[in-house]
Design a protein around this motif. Structure first.
Motif, PDB file in Angstrom:
ATOM      1  N   ARG A   6       3.322  10.354  -5.885  1.00 34.08           N
ATOM      2  CA  ARG A   6       4.599  11.176  -5.901  1.00 34.08           C
ATOM      3  C   ARG A   6       4.946  11.763  -4.591  1.00 34.08           C
ATOM      4  O   ARG A   6       5.108  12.985  -4.524  1.00 34.08           O
ATOM      5  CB  ARG A   6       4.755  12.287  -7.029  1.00 34.08           C
ATOM      6  N   VAL A   7       4.899  11.020  -3.535  1.00 34.30           N
ATOM      7  CA  VAL A   7       4.909  11.613  -2.336  1.00 34.30           C
ATOM      8  C   VAL A   7       6.140  10.637  -1.422  1.00 34.30           C
ATOM      9  O   VAL A   7       6.398   9.543  -1.888  1.00 34.30           O
ATOM     10  CB  VAL A   7       3.941  11.481  -1.192  1.00 34.30           C
ATOM     11  N   ASP A   8       6.808  11.120  -0.456  1.00 33.89           N
ATOM     12  CA  ASP A   8       7.801  10.193   0.383  1.00 33.89           C
ATOM     13  C   ASP A   8       7.106   9.404   1.139  1.00 33.89           C
ATOM     14  O   ASP A   8       6.025   9.185   1.193  1.00 33.89           O
ATOM     15  CB  ASP A   8       8.636  11.226   1.044  1.00 33.89           C
ATOM     16  N   ALA A   9       8.052   8.509   1.680  1.00 37.38           N
ATOM     17  CA  ALA A   9       7.520   7.319   2.529  1.00 37.38           C
ATOM     18  C   ALA A   9       6.773   7.880   3.863  1.00 37.38           C
ATOM     19  O   ALA A   9       5.630   7.179   4.416  1.00 37.38           O
ATOM     20  CB  ALA A   9       8.728   6.466   2.948  1.00 37.38           C
ATOM     21  N   GLU A  10       7.324   8.912   4.525  1.00 41.24           N
ATOM     22  CA  GLU A  10       6.700   9.564   5.614  1.00 41.24           C
ATOM     23  C   GLU A  10       5.255  10.019   5.164  1.00 41.24           C
ATOM     24  O   GLU A  10       4.434   9.764   6.125  1.00 41.24           O
ATOM     25  CB  GLU A  10       7.392  10.673   6.064  1.00 41.24           C
ATOM     26  N   LEU A  11       5.055  10.873   4.239  1.00 41.65           N
ATOM     27  CA  LEU A  11       3.515  11.093   4.064  1.00 41.65           C
ATOM     28  C   LEU A  11       3.031  10.070   3.685  1.00 41.65           C
ATOM     29  O   LEU A  11       1.669  10.163   4.209  1.00 41.65           O
ATOM     30  CB  LEU A  11       3.621  12.147   2.848  1.00 41.65           C
ATOM     31  N   ALA A  12       3.184   8.941   2.795  1.00 39.29           N
ATOM     32  CA  ALA A  12       2.540   7.939   2.521  1.00 39.29           C
ATOM     33  C   ALA A  12       1.945   7.242   3.609  1.00 39.29           C
ATOM     34  O   ALA A  12       0.836   6.827   3.751  1.00 39.29           O
ATOM     35  CB  ALA A  12       3.305   6.851   1.505  1.00 39.29           C
ATOM     36  N   GLN A  13       3.055   7.197   4.757  1.00 46.53           N
ATOM     37  CA  GLN A  13       2.490   6.328   5.709  1.00 46.53           C
ATOM     38  C   GLN A  13       1.388   7.217   6.703  1.00 46.53           C
ATOM     39  O   GLN A  13       0.520   6.760   7.361  1.00 46.53           O
ATOM     40  CB  GLN A  13       3.748   6.066   6.682  1.00 46.53           C
ATOM     41  N   ARG A  14       1.580   8.592   6.743  1.00 42.18           N
ATOM     42  CA  ARG A  14       0.491   9.245   7.488  1.00 42.18           C
ATOM     43  C   ARG A  14      -0.705   9.229   6.759  1.00 42.18           C
ATOM     44  O   ARG A  14      -1.764   8.935   7.592  1.00 42.18           O
ATOM     45  CB  ARG A  14       0.964  10.890   7.357  1.00 42.18           C
ATOM     46  N   GLN A  31       0.665  -1.063   0.034  1.00 45.01           N
ATOM     47  CA  GLN A  31      -0.003   0.123   0.024  1.00 45.01           C
ATOM     48  C   GLN A  31       0.831   1.329  -0.039  1.00 45.01           C
ATOM     49  O   GLN A  31       0.641   2.079  -0.690  1.00 45.01           O
ATOM     50  CB  GLN A  31      -0.771  -0.168   0.956  1.00 45.01           C
ATOM     51  N   ARG A  32       1.693   1.415   0.749  1.00 48.03           N
ATOM     52  CA  ARG A  32       2.708   2.487   1.012  1.00 48.03           C
ATOM     53  C   ARG A  32       3.417   2.898  -0.286  1.00 48.03           C
ATOM     54  O   ARG A  32       3.569   3.799  -0.756  1.00 48.03           O
ATOM     55  CB  ARG A  32       3.693   2.372   2.222  1.00 48.03           C
ATOM     56  N   ALA A  33       3.800   1.536  -0.886  1.00 51.82           N
ATOM     57  CA  ALA A  33       4.670   1.672  -2.139  1.00 51.82           C
ATOM     58  C   ALA A  33       3.707   2.338  -3.171  1.00 51.82           C
ATOM     59  O   ALA A  33       4.119   3.219  -4.090  1.00 51.82           O
ATOM     60  CB  ALA A  33       5.438   0.476  -2.558  1.00 51.82           C
ATOM     61  N   ARG A  34       2.800   1.862  -3.266  1.00 53.77           N
ATOM     62  CA  ARG A  34       1.708   2.077  -4.135  1.00 53.77           C
ATOM     63  C   ARG A  34       1.461   3.566  -4.212  1.00 53.77           C
ATOM     64  O   ARG A  34       1.366   4.551  -4.996  1.00 53.77           O
ATOM     65  CB  ARG A  34       0.413   1.360  -4.167  1.00 53.77           C
ATOM     66  N   VAL A  35       1.056   4.300  -2.901  1.00 56.13           N
ATOM     67  CA  VAL A  35       0.961   5.565  -2.650  1.00 56.13           C
ATOM     68  C   VAL A  35       1.799   6.506  -3.023  1.00 56.13           C
ATOM     69  O   VAL A  35       1.470   7.577  -3.511  1.00 56.13           O
ATOM     70  CB  VAL A  35       0.479   5.862  -1.124  1.00 56.13           C
ATOM     71  N   MET A  36       3.127   6.054  -2.816  1.00 60.32           N
ATOM     72  CA  MET A  36       4.269   6.862  -3.070  1.00 60.32           C
ATOM     73  C   MET A  36       4.438   6.784  -4.597  1.00 60.32           C
ATOM     74  O   MET A  36       4.608   8.012  -5.113  1.00 60.32           O
ATOM     75  CB  MET A  36       5.649   6.226  -2.628  1.00 60.32           C
ATOM     76  N   ALA A  37       4.092   5.892  -5.306  1.00 65.71           N
ATOM     77  CA  ALA A  37       4.131   5.945  -6.947  1.00 65.71           C
ATOM     78  C   ALA A  37       3.094   6.586  -7.462  1.00 65.71           C
ATOM     79  O   ALA A  37       3.140   7.532  -8.473  1.00 65.71           O
ATOM     80  CB  ALA A  37       3.991   4.548  -7.252  1.00 65.71           C
ATOM     81  N   ARG A  38       1.953   6.687  -6.841  1.00 63.17           N
ATOM     82  CA  ARG A  38       0.723   7.130  -7.293  1.00 63.17           C
ATOM     83  C   ARG A  38       0.641   8.645  -7.151  1.00 63.17           C
ATOM     84  O   ARG A  38       0.374   9.521  -8.077  1.00 63.17           O
ATOM     85  CB  ARG A  38      -0.753   6.348  -6.815  1.00 63.17           C
TER      86      ARG A  38
END
Length: 205
Positions: free
Chosen positions: A150-158, A141-148
């Motif tokens: 274009r955010v970093d891992a921290e924002l994706a996790q939030r 999920q985190r990897a998809r959010v980052m790719a979709r």
């Protein structure tokens, strides 16, 4: 008329939209909570009038529509304001979804409800026949959010943490699609569930 209603839900970037597209390709009507939420507060609606009465004219854009950015700023971090907004919008969304599903031709209908676990689950939607959760491991999920997005891992996790947990979603599931593989696999998963739902709807009569 479809009294057998299946909710499709899942976390951000789980693949819910792709799943509902496959149901639509099989001739099943999909009512979307996000669309219903926009309609609930569209310009000139009773819902928007209630929002303005609760929050003031500053949440209106110059053309009289809801200024969504202003509304987000208003409720961000303010639990009381968020709950007040939800008390206006959510009942309208639930009624709209149910009406759309009941009016749908076909053996059953789908209600796409991204925030079903957050919005009360079965207690808030007692008319649901089944709940289908589109599930993915958090790291996928985190990897998809980052790719979709274009955010970093921290924002994706939030973004992920702002929603219900994976366990909370799975706790309300009748059916689960684990969507951690190639997107091509979704068609066969949905086709199998479609056969099952048609049989269940027929058995219900």
């Amino acid at each position: 008329m479809s009294e057998f209603i299946v909710a499709v839900t899942g976390g951000v970037a789980s693949g819910k939209s792709e799943v509902t597209r496959h149901f639509e390709a099989l001739g099943i009507v999909v009512a979307d909570a996000d669309v219903a939420a926009r309609i609930a507060v569209e310009r000139g609606s009773a819902g928007l009038a209630e929002v303005v009465a609760a929050f003031g004219d500053e949440v209106l854009a110059p053309d009289g529509s809801l200024d969504r950015a202003a509304m987000r700023r208003y409720v961000f971090g303010d639990e009381t304001a968020r709950r007040r907004l939800e008390a206006i919008v959510h009942p309208r969304v639930r009624a709209s979804l149910r009406d759309a599903c009941l009016a749908a031709p076909g053996p059953y209908a789908v209600a796409a409800i991204p925030l079903l676990a957050e919005g009360g689950g079965r207690e808030a939607y007692p008319w649901l026949s089944r709940i289908l959760v589109v599930d993915v491991p958090v790291e996928v999920q985190r990897a998809r959010v980052m790719a979709r997005d274009r955010v970093d891992a921290e924002l994706a996790q939030r973004m992920i943490a702002a929603q219900a947990t994976r366990d909370q979603r799975l706790a309300i599931a009748d059916d689960i699609i684990v969507n951690d593989g190639p997107v091509e696999l979704l068609a066969s998963h949905v086709a199998a569930l479609d056969r099952r739902y048609r049989a269940l709807a027929a058995a219900r009569g």
